[in-house]
Design an enzyme around this catalytic site. Structure first.
Site, PDB file in Angstrom:
ATOM      1  N   LYS A  22      32.306  42.679  44.441  1.00 15.02           N
ATOM      2  CA  LYS A  22      32.648  42.610  43.014  1.00 15.02           C
ATOM      3  C   LYS A  22      32.332  41.222  42.457  1.00 15.02           C
ATOM      4  CE  LYS A  22      37.015  41.666  41.940  1.00 15.02           C
ATOM      5  NZ  LYS A  22      37.209  40.439  41.147  1.00 15.02           N
ATOM      6  N   ASN A  23      32.715  40.176  43.211  1.00 16.90           N
ATOM      7  CA  ASN A  23      32.575  38.808  42.707  1.00 16.90           C
ATOM      8  C   ASN A  23      31.152  38.269  42.777  1.00 16.90           C
ATOM      9  OD1 ASN A  23      35.204  38.908  42.033  1.00 16.90           O
ATOM     10  ND2 ASN A  23      35.941  37.658  43.732  1.00 16.90           N
ATOM     11  N   ARG A  96      39.082  38.307  33.353  1.00 11.60           N
ATOM     12  CA  ARG A  96      38.743  36.926  33.023  1.00 11.60           C
ATOM     13  C   ARG A  96      37.276  36.623  33.289  1.00 11.60           C
ATOM     14  NH1 ARG A  96      42.837  34.208  33.089  1.00 11.60           N
ATOM     15  NH2 ARG A  96      41.717  32.274  33.171  1.00 11.60           N
ATOM     16  N   CYS A 120      47.248  34.401  33.511  1.00 11.77           N
ATOM     17  CA  CYS A 120      46.955  35.393  34.558  1.00 11.77           C
ATOM     18  C   CYS A 120      48.120  35.397  35.532  1.00 11.77           C
ATOM     19  CB  CYS A 120      45.659  34.987  35.257  1.00 11.77           C
ATOM     20  SG  CYS A 120      45.340  35.867  36.776  1.00 11.77           S
ATOM     21  N   PRO A 126      42.665  27.881  33.587  1.00 11.04           N
ATOM     22  CA  PRO A 126      41.917  27.462  32.386  1.00 11.04           C
ATOM     23  C   PRO A 126      40.412  27.518  32.651  1.00 11.04           C
ATOM     24  CG  PRO A 126      42.738  25.548  33.584  1.00 11.04           C
ATOM     25  CD  PRO A 126      43.298  26.763  34.285  1.00 11.04           C
ATOM     26  N   ILE A 127      39.573  27.437  31.603  1.00 11.70           N
ATOM     27  CA  ILE A 127      38.115  27.363  31.774  1.00 11.70           C
ATOM     28  C   ILE A 127      37.585  26.034  31.230  1.00 11.70           C
ATOM     29  CG2 ILE A 127      37.724  29.872  31.866  1.00 11.70           C
ATOM     30  CD1 ILE A 127      36.736  29.651  28.926  1.00 11.70           C
ATOM     31  N   ASP A 128      38.456  25.009  31.227  1.00 10.27           N
ATOM     32  CA  ASP A 128      38.062  23.706  30.660  1.00 10.27           C
ATOM     33  C   ASP A 128      36.831  23.128  31.350  1.00 10.27           C
ATOM     34  OD1 ASP A 128      40.032  21.437  32.611  1.00 10.27           O
ATOM     35  OD2 ASP A 128      39.790  23.589  32.934  1.00 10.27           O
ATOM     36  N   LEU A 129      36.677  23.351  32.654  1.00 13.97           N
ATOM     37  CA  LEU A 129      35.532  22.771  33.365  1.00 13.97           C
ATOM     38  C   LEU A 129      34.227  23.462  32.972  1.00 13.97           C
ATOM     39  CD1 LEU A 129      37.220  22.328  36.869  1.00 13.97           C
ATOM     40  CD2 LEU A 129      37.038  20.667  34.995  1.00 13.97           C
ATOM     41  N   ASP A 308      41.718  34.787  48.404  1.00 11.31           N
ATOM     42  CA  ASP A 308      41.737  36.235  48.147  1.00 11.31           C
ATOM     43  C   ASP A 308      42.127  37.040  49.384  1.00 11.31           C
ATOM     44  OD1 ASP A 308      38.878  36.183  45.848  1.00 11.31           O
ATOM     45  OD2 ASP A 308      40.974  35.601  45.614  1.00 11.31           O
ATOM     46  N   ILE A 330      44.945  27.017  46.135  1.00 10.78           N
ATOM     47  CA  ILE A 330      44.023  27.256  45.023  1.00 10.78           C
ATOM     48  C   ILE A 330      44.755  27.657  43.734  1.00 10.78           C
ATOM     49  CG2 ILE A 330      41.974  28.551  44.267  1.00 10.78           C
ATOM     50  CD1 ILE A 330      41.389  26.736  46.642  1.00 10.78           C
ATOM     51  N   ARG A 400      40.525  47.795  40.432  1.00 14.10           N
ATOM     52  CA  ARG A 400      39.649  46.782  39.845  1.00 14.10           C
ATOM     53  C   ARG A 400      38.644  46.252  40.859  1.00 14.10           C
ATOM     54  NH1 ARG A 400      42.267  42.072  36.592  1.00 14.10           N
ATOM     55  NH2 ARG A 400      40.016  41.652  36.555  1.00 14.10           N
TER      56      ARG A 400
HETATM   57  C1  EPZ Z   1      36.898  33.189  41.484  1.00  8.66           C
HETATM   58  O1  EPZ Z   1      37.767  32.973  40.369  1.00  8.66           O
HETATM   59  C2  EPZ Z   1      37.134  34.626  41.929  1.00  8.66           C
HETATM   60  N1  EPZ Z   1      36.804  35.522  40.836  1.00  8.66           N
HETATM   61  C3  EPZ Z   1      38.599  34.805  42.337  1.00  8.66           C
HETATM   62  O2  EPZ Z   1      38.770  36.129  42.850  1.00  8.66           O
HETATM   63  C4  EPZ Z   1      38.925  33.828  43.455  1.00  8.66           C
HETATM   64  O3  EPZ Z   1      40.299  33.900  43.736  1.00  8.66           O
HETATM   65  C5  EPZ Z   1      38.591  32.383  42.999  1.00  8.66           C
HETATM   66  O4  EPZ Z   1      37.237  32.297  42.569  1.00  8.66           O
HETATM   67  C6  EPZ Z   1      38.789  31.372  44.110  1.00  8.66           C
HETATM   68  O5  EPZ Z   1      38.048  31.705  45.226  1.00  8.66           O
HETATM   69  C7  EPZ Z   1      35.499  35.828  40.604  1.00  8.66           C
HETATM   70  O6  EPZ Z   1      34.583  35.365  41.250  1.00  8.66           O
HETATM   71  C8  EPZ Z   1      35.223  36.778  39.483  1.00  8.66           C
HETATM   72  P1  EPZ Z   1      38.063  29.043  40.310  1.00  8.66           P
HETATM   73  P2  EPZ Z   1      37.597  31.682  39.438  1.00  8.66           P
HETATM   74  O7  EPZ Z   1      37.480  28.668  39.010  1.00  8.66           O
HETATM   75  O8  EPZ Z   1      36.183  31.270  39.403  1.00  8.66           O
HETATM   76  C9  EPZ Z   1      41.062  25.809  38.522  1.00  8.66           C
HETATM   77  C10 EPZ Z   1      39.740  38.260  43.098  1.00  8.66           C
HETATM   78  O9  EPZ Z   1      40.829  38.560  43.629  1.00  8.66           O
HETATM   79  N2  EPZ Z   1      40.131  25.701  37.362  1.00  8.66           N
HETATM   80  O10 EPZ Z   1      37.273  28.747  41.521  1.00  8.66           O
HETATM   81  O11 EPZ Z   1      38.291  31.967  38.174  1.00  8.66           O
HETATM   82  C11 EPZ Z   1      41.737  27.173  38.613  1.00  8.66           C
HETATM   83  O12 EPZ Z   1      42.850  27.276  37.780  1.00  8.66           O
HETATM   84  C12 EPZ Z   1      39.668  37.019  42.189  1.00  8.66           C
HETATM   85  O13 EPZ Z   1      38.682  38.884  43.267  1.00  8.66           O
HETATM   86  C13 EPZ Z   1      40.386  24.795  36.361  1.00  8.66           C
HETATM   87  O14 EPZ Z   1      41.383  24.079  36.388  1.00  8.66           O
HETATM   88  O15 EPZ Z   1      38.427  30.594  40.263  1.00  8.66           O
HETATM   89  C14 EPZ Z   1      42.076  27.259  40.083  1.00  8.66           C
HETATM   90  O16 EPZ Z   1      43.276  26.616  40.337  1.00  8.66           O
HETATM   91  C15 EPZ Z   1      41.006  36.458  41.858  1.00  8.66           C
HETATM   92  N3  EPZ Z   1      39.521  24.734  35.315  1.00  8.66           N
HETATM   93  C16 EPZ Z   1      40.918  26.515  40.739  1.00  8.66           C
HETATM   94  O17 EPZ Z   1      40.322  25.713  39.725  1.00  8.66           O
HETATM   95  C17 EPZ Z   1      38.389  25.517  35.228  1.00  8.66           C
HETATM   96  O18 EPZ Z   1      37.633  25.421  34.244  1.00  8.66           O
HETATM   97  C18 EPZ Z   1      39.849  27.416  41.342  1.00  8.66           C
HETATM   98  O19 EPZ Z   1      39.525  28.403  40.408  1.00  8.66           O
HETATM   99  C19 EPZ Z   1      38.133  26.426  36.270  1.00  8.66           C
HETATM  100  C20 EPZ Z   1      39.015  26.509  37.335  1.00  8.66           C
END
Ligand code: EPZ
Length: 434
Positions: A22-23, A96, A120, A126-129, A308, A330, A400
């Site tokens: 999926k991812n 998301r 969530c 957040p998506i600030d990065l 995950d 995480i 999902r």
């Molecule tokens: C991806 O989410 C996966 N989703 C998630 O899988 C997975 O848990 C996660 O990576 C970690 O491996 C998809 O690929 C669609 P991150 P993502 O950005 O990209 C922080 C599942 O069960 N952060 O790597 O959203 C964030 O809050 C799902 O299939 C910021 O602060 O995760 C987190 O603490 C759930 N600002 C950390 O970074 C940002 O702009 C890692 O999140 C982006 C992230």
């Protein structure tokens, strides 16, 4: 709302097949926005998030064909005639990962209007990065009425160092950089296999990307991208879930169609627990006939222990002899499943991002509530070893990300069935219709 009813106690025996990831499929479908030619994706899992992504792209005017019958795991996407560049709140709030359209839309169309995802169950997320990176590439970003509005004539290559490793952040910027002017260097990138799979697709589309799978990725921007055909990698989290299921139930299971090299640390941890594993090409054979031993895990970015798989591993720890310490690094709120496992009789103490799980504790069947995708998987696993019947509510969470999970588990001996609303609710009749 559908529920799953599971009677515990049967070992899983036989062969189970893993679907596409999926991812990896979600960013790959978003990547189709980068070209006006056909992108053909194979091994697409038939899960609800893929349906949401299809609706998201179709709402912009993309043609998205999901295959049927023998071609049911293939999708052909064409984004030649996009009518709009908006990802609505209605869709983003259900998934998301919809925000992954931001970078590709901006890069090819010069504009994107994307709803902010909001909170969530597992954390703030957040998506600030993503936004900071796109600004570094020259985009103008404003926020209004819950939406991000991003504009750019043509993105300009830049050096971007992520403050924190982010999977979809890396994927979003990677896609944006493919059509930027000049070179982009992304540092402190996510190294997940899904990122490498996306880069493989983009390079097939004519992008010039080096270093995917490492902390530094270099992208030479090109004027345009063309169509491609690509097979999505197997789902390492679905594979991991089935491997833990076999270990828990004392089964003998062949998990087929996976990539063992994506499962490294998980397999090591299971061997520490005393599980016998044989990897061979695209399969892992799991045999668990002795007592499970307690083992500590700490979630990290790839190639560390995947967050995950944390919930599923917590269920395993309830059946292991001794105390296991599970640390979630995480996401700040990813222990929701623990409350439901406690209702089934588990012994778990939560202290912030650490959980101490004592075992082996017999679990008893109960009515439980799924709170998110992986939490629901951990409850299915608990139900497979619990005494009596468990009823899991809100299984839309599991749909999902797991394709036909009850059919796959039933085929290897699990007593599992899905029940829908006994009396499907009739649509309300409006006053005017009377
Ligand atoms: C991806 O989410 C996966 N989703 C998630 O899988 C997975 O848990 C996660 O990576 C970690 O491996 C998809 O690929 C669609 P991150 P993502 O950005 O990209 C922080 C599942 O069960 N952060 O790597 O959203 C964030 O809050 C799902 O299939 C910021 O602060 O995760 C987190 O603490 C759930 N600002 C950390 O970074 C940002 O702009 C890692 O999140 C982006 C992230």
């Amino acid at each position: 709302m559908d529920k799953l009813v599971i009677r515990g106690g049967s070992p899983l025996l036989g062969t189970i097949r893993v679907s596409g990831a999926k991812n990896a499929a979600l960013p790959a479908m978003a990547a189709a926005l980068l070209t006006d030619s056909d992108v053909i994706l194979e091994n697409i899992p038939q899960v609800r998030d893929i349906e949401t992504e299809r609706r998201l792209l179709a709402a912009m005017g993309a043609q998205v064909e999901l295959g049927y019958g023998r071609a049911q795991h293939r999708t052909t996407i064409n984004c030649r005639n996009l009518a709009n560049t908006e990802a609505s709140y209605e869709l983003v709030k259900t998934m998301r990962a919809s925000t992954l359209v931001l970078g590709p839309l901006l890069a090819r169309m010069g504009h994107a209007r994307v709803s902010l995802p909001g909170g969530c169950a597992i954390g703030a997320r957040p998506i600030d990065l993503h936004l900071k990176g796109l600004e570094k590439l020259g985009a103008t970003i404003t926020q209004e009425h819950g939406y991000i509005e991003a504009r750019a004539d043509r993105l300009q290559g830049a050096r971007i160092v992520f403050e924190k490793i982010t999977v979809t952040g890396t994927e979003d910027l990677l896609m944006a950089a493919t059509l930027a002017e000049g070179e982009t260097i992304l540092e402190n990138c996510a190294r997940e296999p899904e990122v490498s799979d996306l880069a493989a697709l983009l390079n097939k589309m004519g992008a010039r990307i080096e270093g995917a799978g490492t902390h530094m990725i270099r992208v030479q921007g090109v004027a345009q991208l063309h169509g491609a055909r690509h097979r999505i990698i197997p789902d390492r989290i679905e594979a991991g879930t089935f491997i833990v299921a076999a270990a828990l139930t004392g089964g003998d299971l062949m998990v087929q169609g996976c990539d063992p090299s994506h499962l490294g640390v998980l397999l090591e941890k299971l061997q520490e627990c005393g599980v016998t594993l044989h990897t061979n090409g695209e399969s892992v054979r799991v045999r668990s006939d002795g007592p499970l031993k307690a083992t500590d895990v700490t979630t990290e970015e790839f190639p560390g222990f995947p967050t995950d798989m944390q919930a599923q591993f917590m269920t395993l720890a309830t059946q292991a002899e001794g105390a296991s310490i599970i640390t979630e690094n995480i996401f700040e709120n990813r222990f929701m499943h623990a409350q439901e496992l406690l209702r089934m009789g588990a012994n778990i103490k939560i202290d912030g991002r650490r959980a101490v799980v004592r075992g082996k504790t017999p679990l008893s069947g109960a009515a439980v509530l799924a709170s998110d995708l992986r939490a629901s998987a951990s409850l299915v696993l608990a139900a497979l070893v619990a005494d009596g019947e468990t009823i899991i509510d809100r299984v839309y969470h599991i749909d999902r990300g797991y394709e036909r999970i009850e059919e796959k588990l039933k085929a290897v001996g699990a007593h599992i069935r899905r029940i829908g609303e006994l009396l499907p609710r009739r649509p309300a009749v409006s006053a005017t219709a009377l």
